[in-house]
Design a protein around this motif. Structure first.
Motif, short mmCIF file in Angstrom:
data_model
loop_
_atom_site.label_atom_id
_atom_site.label_comp_id
_atom_site.label_asym_id
_atom_site.label_seq_id
_atom_site.Cartn_x
_atom_site.Cartn_y
_atom_site.Cartn_z
N ASN A 216 0.81 -1.22 0.00
CA ASN A 216 0.00 0.00 0.00
C ASN A 216 0.84 1.26 0.00
O ASN A 216 0.41 2.30 -0.52
CB ASN A 216 -0.96 -0.04 1.19
N TRP B 36 1.59 1.62 -3.63
CA TRP B 36 0.38 2.05 -4.35
C TRP B 36 0.09 3.52 -4.09
O TRP B 36 -0.42 4.22 -4.98
CB TRP B 36 -0.80 1.20 -3.94
N ASN C 35 -10.84 5.69 -2.70
CA ASN C 35 -10.31 4.33 -2.72
C ASN C 35 -10.38 3.67 -1.34
O ASN C 35 -10.44 2.44 -1.23
CB ASN C 35 -8.86 4.35 -3.21
N ASN D 5 -12.78 0.90 -0.46
CA ASN D 5 -12.61 -0.41 -1.07
C ASN D 5 -12.65 -1.57 -0.08
O ASN D 5 -13.28 -2.60 -0.36
CB ASN D 5 -11.30 -0.44 -1.86
N SER E 70 -9.87 -8.64 -6.60
CA SER E 70 -9.42 -9.22 -5.33
C SER E 70 -10.14 -10.52 -5.03
O SER E 70 -9.54 -11.48 -4.53
CB SER E 70 -9.66 -8.22 -4.18
N TRP F 14 0.52 -8.03 -2.34
CA TRP F 14 -0.93 -8.04 -2.14
C TRP F 14 -1.50 -9.44 -2.34
O TRP F 14 -2.29 -9.93 -1.52
CB TRP F 14 -1.59 -7.06 -3.09
N GLY G 209 -7.96 -6.50 2.97
CA GLY G 209 -8.55 -5.26 2.47
C GLY G 209 -8.44 -4.10 3.43
O GLY G 209 -8.36 -2.94 3.02
N MET H 253 -5.76 -1.49 2.97
CA MET H 253 -5.83 -0.52 1.89
C MET H 253 -6.06 0.90 2.41
O MET H 253 -5.83 1.87 1.68
CB MET H 253 -6.91 -0.90 0.89
N ILE I 10 -3.19 3.40 2.08
CA ILE I 10 -2.94 4.16 0.86
C ILE I 10 -3.25 5.63 1.09
O ILE I 10 -2.47 6.52 0.72
CB ILE I 10 -3.79 3.62 -0.31
#
Length: 288
Positions: free
Chosen positions: A14, A17, A101, A104, A170, A232, A245, A248, A251
């Protein structure tokens, strides 16, 4: 020790990303989203295949037997998500994109319950609702009363489409546990590029070879494309889509830190919305 390594992998995935949002915003003004996606994954597959052969020594014949699902993963995770992300960055900030995002993980939890039969508890439903409210705060600049009569930022809406695509990617990753993760990424990326190459002739200007573009493409081709995907997918296979998840959310944290470091402003509605999204995702992890 193995669990700690998996958590480290998810954190690094992350972090890289988050850099994709920053460098993507920097490069998207000079390249089209199709060009960015194509050059990014061209670099990646040149490295992924040798790494897979050295580290995993996969039975390629068995890997290629799974080409239908790998093609679908390529269309979703390689082309779909990245194309939508880079188009979104033309219309919205890197921080706003990362805040949207952040919803998510909650989506992954709900769809994992729907399609993979993972339990959907009350806390997960409440968490999803909280995350949705947080994202709406970001989309409406803190004015929730404008939900039904505002004109939303095109980039933010494209990010909603992007996270839906990533959720599907995913969940598909759980269905190919028998394929080594690096080999799966390499083949899915290659299949995705076979499709993407047909769109290159209509994608705009030739590739501009300046330092800004080269640095940006090299970063997104190496770190988020190779290391993030490897880390990931390894994390998902070990602890599941729902638990992975949650990471995330990092990020947004990393993107915010990078944005502030680069002198970009952070607004109160973004902070409040982001905190509500984080709280919502935390609630989804509770066993209630």
């Amino acid at each position: 020790m193995k669990q700690r390594r998996i958590y480290l992998f998810l954190i690094l995935a992350n972090l890289f990303w988050a850099g994709n949002y920053i460098f993507g915003k920097m490069v998207v003004s000079e390249l089209t989203p199709v060009q960015m996606t194509f050059f990014r994954w061209t670099i990646a597959i040149c490295i992924l295949f040798p790494i897979s052969q050295i580290v995993e020594k996969p039975k390629w014949k068995e890997v290629w037997k799974k080409w239908p699902i790998l093609l679908l993963m390529g269309l979703l995770g390689v082309i779909g998500y990245n194309f939508l992300l880079y188009v979104a960055l033309r219309f919205t900030s890197s921080l706003n994109a990362s805040l949207v995002n952040a919803m998510n993980p909650a989506l992954i939890v709900c769809f994992a319950a729907l399609f993979l039969k993972e339990p959907l508890t009350l806390s997960r439903m409440v968490g999803l609702l909280m995350s949705l409210i947080g994202v709406l705060l970001v989309l409406t600049n803190g004015q929730l009363g404008m939900i039904f009569r505002t004109v939303y930022n095109v980039g933010d809406m494209l990010m909603l489409a992007a996270i839906s695509v990533w959720t599907a990617y995913s969940l598909l990753g759980r269905r190919i546990k028998e394929i080594p993760p690096i080999a799966a990424i390499a083949v899915s990326a290659l299949l995705g590029l076979f499709v993407l190459v047909f769109f290159l002739p209509t994608s705009g200007n030739p590739f501009p070879l300046n330092g800004r573009v080269v640095i940006g493409i090299l970063y997104i081709g190496l770190f988020p494309s190779i290391l993030s995907f490897i880390f990931w997918n390894a994390g998902i296979r070990e602890i599941g889509a729902s638990r992975a998840g949650v990471y995330m959310n990092l990020i947004t944290v990393f993107t915010a830190i990078m944005s502030v470091a680069m002198g970009n402003p952070v607004h109160l509605s973004q902070i409040i919305g982001g905190l509500i999204v984080f709280a919502g995702v935390y609630v989804t992890t509770l066993k209630v």
